[in-house]
Motif scaffolding. Structure first.
Motif: not given
Length: 192
Positions: A90-103, A108-116
């Motif tokens: 499980v990870i918690v990320v900013r919503r923008s991370a998934r949008r970035r991967v989509r486009t 997902i980058r470690a720098s986008e992850v708050l909780v692993v």
């Protein structure tokens, strides 16, 4: 008979790893360019990850979301070097991370992850408590939660410090309550 593709004959970058696509034979991760395979988690393990995600979702601030079983680029080496990618439970990320991967593609980058969050399996105790702990700290992931399903179910919350890697809170059973990086209550008894 189904043909099984041969593993790559060279050390992989994270970009090359990402192009391998989804694997349905088990779980793969990338350790210093080496493709590492492990069996799929047990039903108890998967159910615990799902229940953690379900408990987290209504508690997250609007700009955060929870994602289960997804590859993250630990960003430990330059993109053209043999890389590191882990697939936390499980990870918690900013919503923008998934949008970035989509486009843009990629992981997902470690720098986008708050909780692993990693759920300890019988064959992953050392990996989760030592190896991944060091890698996630080196990658700068602020919070690492280690959940152990052995009775009694427990959670060890670690937070990143400036000089010493992760600092551990006390191991908690029953109800885990936290304030960083967001207010959270997890019913650990519900995970078993």
């Amino acid at each position: 008979m189904t043909a099984v593709p041969l593993p790559p004959a060279h050390l992989l970058t994270v970009g090359e790893y990402a192009t391998l696509g989804e694997d349905d034979a088990g779980r793969s991760e990338l350790m210093e360019g080496n493709l590492v395979m492990s069996p799929s988690p047990s039903p108890d393990h998967n159910m615990a990850a799902l229940r953690i995600a379900v408990q987290l979702m209504p508690q997250l601030p609007q700009d955060l979301e929870v994602i289960t079983d997804v590859d993250i680029d630990l960003e430990l080496v330059p993109p053209d070097q043999p890389g590191f990618s882990r697939r936390p439970d499980v990870i918690v990320v900013r919503r923008s991370a998934r949008r970035r991967v989509r486009t843009d593609g990629g992981l997902i980058r470690a720098s986008e992850v708050l909780v692993v969050v990693e759920i300890v399996s019988p064959g992953s105790r050392r990996t989760d408590n030592v190896v991944k702990r060091a890698e996630y700290a080196d990658a700068g992931i602020p919070h690492y939660w280690i959940v152990d399903l052995q009775e009694p179910v427990s959670l060890l919350a670690c937070h990143l410090t400036d000089k010493f890697g992760y600092l551990d809170a006390e191991v908690v059973g029953g109800l885990f309550t936290g304030t960083e990086p967001f207010a959270v209550n997890l019913d650990l008894e519900d995970l078993h």
